[in-house]
Design a protein around this motif. Structure first.
Motif, PDB file in Angstrom:
ATOM      1  N   LEU B 106    -108.114  28.993 -14.525  1.00  0.00           N
ATOM      2  CA  LEU B 106    -108.370  28.095 -15.648  1.00  0.00           C
ATOM      3  C   LEU B 106    -107.600  26.801 -15.425  1.00  0.00           C
ATOM      4  CD1 LEU B 106    -109.846  28.174 -18.374  1.00  0.00           C
ATOM      5  CD2 LEU B 106    -107.728  29.005 -19.387  1.00  0.00           C
ATOM      6  N   LYS B 107    -108.301  25.687 -15.591  1.00  0.00           N
ATOM      7  CA  LYS B 107    -107.656  24.383 -15.410  1.00  0.00           C
ATOM      8  C   LYS B 107    -107.497  23.705 -16.764  1.00  0.00           C
ATOM      9  CE  LYS B 107    -107.566  23.311 -10.783  1.00  0.00           C
ATOM     10  NZ  LYS B 107    -107.305  24.661 -10.303  1.00  0.00           N
ATOM     11  N   MET B 108    -106.524  22.817 -16.827  1.00  0.00           N
ATOM     12  CA  MET B 108    -106.254  22.122 -18.087  1.00  0.00           C
ATOM     13  C   MET B 108    -107.494  21.396 -18.588  1.00  0.00           C
ATOM     14  SD  MET B 108    -103.908  21.913 -20.273  1.00  0.00           S
ATOM     15  CE  MET B 108    -103.911  21.025 -21.826  1.00  0.00           C
ATOM     16  N   ARG B 109    -108.253  20.829 -17.650  1.00  0.00           N
ATOM     17  CA  ARG B 109    -109.428  20.073 -18.112  1.00  0.00           C
ATOM     18  C   ARG B 109    -110.458  21.001 -18.765  1.00  0.00           C
ATOM     19  NH1 ARG B 109    -112.787  21.176 -13.673  1.00  0.00           N
ATOM     20  NH2 ARG B 109    -111.346  20.952 -11.957  1.00  0.00           N
TER      21      ARG B 109
ATOM     22  N   VAL C 123    -102.622  36.682 -18.272  1.00  0.00           N
ATOM     23  CA  VAL C 123    -101.363  36.284 -17.622  1.00  0.00           C
ATOM     24  C   VAL C 123    -101.657  35.363 -16.434  1.00  0.00           C
ATOM     25  CG1 VAL C 123     -99.387  37.138 -16.295  1.00  0.00           C
ATOM     26  CG2 VAL C 123    -100.093  38.321 -18.375  1.00  0.00           C
ATOM     27  N   ARG C 124    -102.708  35.692 -15.687  1.00  0.00           N
ATOM     28  CA  ARG C 124    -103.045  34.864 -14.529  1.00  0.00           C
ATOM     29  C   ARG C 124    -103.416  33.441 -14.978  1.00  0.00           C
ATOM     30  NH1 ARG C 124    -107.729  37.066 -12.006  1.00  0.00           N
ATOM     31  NH2 ARG C 124    -106.759  39.085 -12.346  1.00  0.00           N
ATOM     32  N   ALA C 125    -104.164  33.371 -16.075  1.00  0.00           N
ATOM     33  CA  ALA C 125    -104.573  32.050 -16.568  1.00  0.00           C
ATOM     34  C   ALA C 125    -103.358  31.230 -16.991  1.00  0.00           C
ATOM     35  CB  ALA C 125    -105.533  32.215 -17.741  1.00  0.00           C
ATOM     36  N   ILE C 126    -102.398  31.874 -17.644  1.00  0.00           N
ATOM     37  CA  ILE C 126    -101.192  31.145 -18.059  1.00  0.00           C
ATOM     38  C   ILE C 126    -100.427  30.695 -16.806  1.00  0.00           C
ATOM     39  CG2 ILE C 126     -98.967  31.365 -19.256  1.00  0.00           C
ATOM     40  CD1 ILE C 126    -100.429  33.219 -21.273  1.00  0.00           C
ATOM     41  N   GLY C 127    -100.366  31.584 -15.814  1.00  0.00           N
ATOM     42  CA  GLY C 127     -99.742  31.219 -14.537  1.00  0.00           C
ATOM     43  C   GLY C 127    -100.432  30.023 -13.900  1.00  0.00           C
TER      44      GLY C 127
END
Lengths: 191, 248, 251
Positions: B106-109, C123-127
Motif C-alpha cells: 500500500l502506498k501513501m498515494r 501489519v505489512r501495509a503499515i510497514g
C-alpha cells in the motif's frame, strides 16, 4: 523592618535571581508589599510577574492595581480562590484559574505554563499567601509543594516571594518557611 | 384482456394451456449449449408490445442481449438491467484493486486518493436485494427474464436465493405478470434444484443428445403446476428464426 | 535475556519533547520501542501522542498518526492548539495523518472479525507506509479499536508482536493507544497487549479529597531506568506539563 515599597524594591534588587524569599507582612503594609514588588522591583529588573492568589480573588487585586495605576500587561494571575466562590471566576486574559487551593499540583502546573509562556523575560513569582494555603492543606503536603515548586523556579532563575501574614502565622508555618526559603524579609508599619 | 400469454414458441404454448397463465413463474434449465439463453431472449421478444419487458442479465452486456435478438429478427424494445456489469464494477474491480495493494504494498498515494466519505458508498452491495427491489418496482403488465439464477447461487446463501425467488414469484403472481428464470442443469445440488422447481409453476428443460453425427434436441416439459398430465417431451429445432418445437 | 542485554548498553533515545516525560524516562523512549499508552477516555492520551509526533516532526523525524476511531480531518482541526505547532509540518509531509478505515478499505479488510492472514496483511501495509515515508514516530489511536476486530487473544498477541517487530526493525518508535475503563484492574482491555509491549504508560484521573487530578505513570519501559511514580499533568498550549503528585506524607 522595611517600611516602604521603595525600600522593599531596593532590598530585593540586591538579591540574585533564583532567590526564594519569605516576605513577612505585618500590619497594614500588604499593599505596600504588592506595590514594591509589582510596580517597582519587577519593572526595574524587567521581570514578568506571576501572581498566585490564594487569599483574595484576582479581580480584587486587579481592581486595586488599577486604582494604583499599575501596568497590568505583564502581570499574570494564578487564581486559586475565585472558583471556590459562587460566581467568582470571571474570564480575564491574564488570569488562570485553579479549581481549588487544595490542587497544589495544578498551581505548579499553571506557574510552569506561565514561566514557559513568558520565556523571553525572567519572572518573579508571588505566592499570596502561605497562611491562606495553610487553611486548605496540611503542613506536610504544603512543605512538599513549596519545596518542589521553589526548586523548580530556582532552576529557571526566577525570583520567588512567598507572603506570610505575620499576625496569623503558626509556628509550623514559620519553621517550614525557614526550611524552604533562602531569607526572610519583614515589611510593616510598626516596630 | 386475456389471462394467458405466449411463451414465444407456438407448439410449446399449445402443449401447455394455449400459452401460460398470467402470474406464472417459469424455470428453464439445461446444460450449456442447449439454448437456454436463446430461449430467454425469445421469451423476452414474445412480450414486446403487450408487456413491459425487463431482462436481468448477469453475464451478457446490454448490447449483447439486444444484438442476439436482432440476429434472430426479433424486436429489441426491452429494458436490460445488467447486474453482471454492476457486479464487476462494484465487487470484482475492487477485489482486483485489493489484491494489487496486498501484493505490491500500500502506498501513501493510494490512501490519499480515497476520502473517508467514500467508505459508506463502497459498502458491500447485496445484488440479490438489488434484484428483488428492481422487480418489486415493476408496473404490470410486466414480463421478467432473469438470465441467470446461477450468478446468485454462486455468490449468495442458497436460503437467501430461494427466499428471493419466492419474493419474485409472489410479486409476479399478485400483479399477473410473467417471469422466466434460467438455471444451469446439474451444477447445483439437488436440494437447490428441487427447491427452485418447487417454487416455480412451470419447469422446462432443454436437452441435446448426440445421435450418430448429429445432435438431437428436445424440450422437456417437466412440471406444470396442477397439471401433471401436461408434462411431455417435444422435439426441438433451432434455426435462424430461433427455437421451434414439434410434438413427437 | 534480550531485556538484560538492552539494559546493559545505553540505548539511543527518542525524546518525546514533553520535558516532564523525558525526565521520567531519563531522556526519552528507547528508540524503536513500542509503547502502550493506556487510560480511560478524556485522560489526554491522544493529545499527548500528538505532541510526541509534532516534536518529532519539528526535529525532522517523519511522524505518522493512524487514526482508527476519529476522522483525521477532525483531529487536525480540533486537537492541535499548540503554540509550537507549524502548519507547514503537514504540508511538507513531516507529520502525516492516515485514517485506518481507508487502509482497511484498500486492503479489502471488510470482515467484522480479522483472520490471522488479515493481521499479516494489515501489519505489512503499515510497514510499507513506514518504509515509504521513512517514518520514525508512529501513533495508532486506538489499538483497542483494532483489537475489537481481532477478538481472540491469539490474534491480538500476533498483531502486537508483529507490529512491534515491524516497527522496531525500522527504528520507528511507536505509541499504541489503548482504551480501558476507569475501574479496570489491568492496563489493556484484553490483558495481552500489556504483556508484549516494550513499555506501558498509564494515564488516569485520580480523586483526592474531592479534587480530580489527571495523572500519568510510567509502569514499564524496557531499555531504560525510569521513575514509576505518579505525576499530575496539564494539557496546555505549551504542550503537556507534568509535576510530581504530592504525597503529603512527609513529616
Amino acid at each position: 523592618m522595611i517600611k516602604s515599597p521603595g525600600d522593599l524594591a531596593e532590598e530585593l534588587r540586591e538579591l540574585p535571581p533564583s532567590s526564594a524569599i519569605n516576605l513577612k507582612i505585618s500590619g497594614d503594609s500588604y499593599f505596600d508589599a504588592i506595590r514594591g514588588i509589582v510596580d517597582i522591583f519587577a519593572p526595574k529588573k524587567d521581570l514578568d510577574v506571576i501572581y498566585i492568589t490564594v487569599a483574595i480573588p484576582s479581580h480584587s487585586i486587579i481592581d486595586v492595581l488599577k486604582i494604583l495605576e499599575i501596568d497590568l500587561s505583564r502581570i499574570y494571575f494564578v487564581d486559586c480562590v475565585s472558583h471556590t466562590m459562587i460566581g467568582g471566576a470571571k474570564k480575564h486574559d491574564n488570569v488562570y484559574y485553579v479549581e481549588s487551593p487544595t490542587m497544589l499540583e495544578n498551581i505548579m502546573l499553571k506557574v510552569e505554563y506561565l514561566v514557559r509562556k513568558t520565556s523571553e523575560r525572567n519572572n518573579v513569582i508571588v505566592l499570596d499567601a502561605i497562611n491562606a494555603l495553610g487553611i486548605h492543606n496540611n503542613v506536610n503536603i504544603l512543605s512538599e509543594f513549596l519545596h518542589i515548586m521553589l526548586n523548580n523556579l530556582r532552576a529557571q532563575d526566577a525570583y520567588s516571594i512567598v507572603f506570610t501574614m505575620d499576625d496569623t502565622a503558626t509556628e509550623d508555618t514559620n519553621n517550614m518557611m525557614g526550611l524552604v526559603c533562602d531569607l526572610n524579609i519583614s515589611i510593616g508599619s510598626d516596630g | 384482456m386475456t389471462d394467458k400469454t405466449s411463451i414465444g414458441i407456438a407448439e410449446l404454448d399449445r402443449s401447455l394451456m394455449n400459452g401460460v397463465p398470467k402470474g406464472y413463474t417459469i424455470l428453464v434449465t439445461g446444460a450449456p449449449g442447449t439454448g437456454v439463453e436463446l430461449f430467454a431472449k425469445q421469451f423476452a421478444a414474445a412480450g414486446i408490445g403487450s408487456e413491459n419487458v425487463t431482462y436481468f442479465s448477469t453475464t451478457e452486456g446490454d448490447e449483447d442481449v439486444k444484438k442476439a435478438m436482432e440476429e434472430f429478427g426479433w424486436e429489441q424494445d426491452i429494458r436490460v438491467v445488467n447486474i453482471g456489469k454492476m457486479y464487476y464494477e462494484k465487487v470484482l474491480a475492487k477485489n482486483l484493486e485489493v489484491s494489487k495493494y496486498r501484493q505490491e504494498g500500500l502506498k501513501m498515494r493510494d490512501i490519499l486518493q480515497f476520502k473517508m466519505s467514500q467508505i459508506d458508498q463502497t459498502m458491500d452491495i447485496n445484488f440479490l436485494t438489488t434484484l428483488t427491489y428492481g422487480i418489486s418496482k415493476l408496473k404490470p403488465p410486466f414480463r421478467i427474464v432473469l438470465d441467470s439464477l446461477d450468478f446468485f447461487l454462486e455468490y449468495y446463501e442458497e436460503g437467501d436465493v430461494l427466499s428471493a425467488m419466492r419474493t419474485i414469484k409472489a410479486h409476479t403472481q399478485l400483479n399477473e405478470g410473467i417471469a422466466l428464470v434460467t438455471m444451469l442443469k446439474g451444477v447445483f445440488s439437488n436440494r437447490i434444484e428441487s427447491g427452485v422447481q418447487d417454487i416455480v409453476d412451470v419447469t422446462i428443460e432443454l436437452e441435446r443428445l448426440r445421435e450418430g453425427s448429429e445432435f438431437k434436441r428436445n424440450i422437456l416439459i417437466r412440471k406444470v403446476r396442477n397439471h401433471p398430465e401436461k408434462t411431455k417431451i417435444l422435439s426441438c429445432v433451432i434455426d435462424d428464426k430461433g427455437i421451434s418445437a414439434k410434438s413427437l | 535475556m534480550d531485556e538484560n542485554k538492552n539494559n546493559s548498553v545505553e540505548r539511543e533515545r527518542c525524546p518525546t519533547g514533553i520535558d516532564g516525560l523525558d525526565n521520567i524516562l531519563n531522556g526519552g523512549i528507547p528508540r524503536g520501542n513500542t509503547i502502550l499508552f493506556t487510560g480511560s477516555c478524556g485522560t489526554g492520551k491522544t493529545t499527548l501522542s500528538l505532541e510526541f509526533l509534532v516534536h518529532g516532526a519539528l526535529a525532522d523525524e517523519n511522524s505518522l498518526f493512524i487514526s482508527v476511531t476519529e476522522s483525521s480531518d477532525k483531529l487536525t482541526q480540533n486537537v492541535i492548539p499548540y503554540d509550537f505547532f507549524e502548519e507547514s509540518l503537514i504540508k511538507k509531509g513531516k507529520l502525516v495523518f492516515v485514517d485506518m478505515p481507508i487502509i482497511y478499505e484498500r486492503l479489502g479488510l471488510t470482515n467484522v472479525e480479522f483472520s490471522l492472514e488479515d493481521v499479516d496483511i494489515l501489519v505489512r501495509a503499515i510497514g510499507n507506509l513506514v518504509d515509504e515515508l521513512s517514518i520514525k514516530r508512529l501513533v495508532i489511536d486506538s489499538i483497542t479499536s483494532v483489537c475489537y476486530r481481532l477478538k481472540t487473544e491469539e490474534k491480538i498477541r500476533e498483531f502486537i508482536l508483529k507490529i512491534g517487530k515491524t516497527l522496531s526493525t525500522r527504528g520507528c518508535t511507536s505509541m499504541l493507544i489503548s482504551e480501558i475503563s476507569p475501574s479496570a484492574d489491568r492496563y489493556s482491555l484484553y490483558g495481552v497487549e500489556e504483556a508484549i509491549a516494550d513499555g506501558i504508560v498509564l494515564m488516569g484521573n485520580m480523586e483526592r479529597r474531592g479534587d480530580l487530578l489527571r495523572t500519568l505513570q510510567v509502569v514499564k519501559m524496557r531499555g531504560t531506568t525510569h521513575s514509576r511514580a505518579k505525576y499530575v499533568l496539564d494539557l496546555t498550549p505549551a504542550g503537556v506539563l507534568l509535576v510530581p503528585l504530592l504525597k503529603g506524607g512527609g513529616g
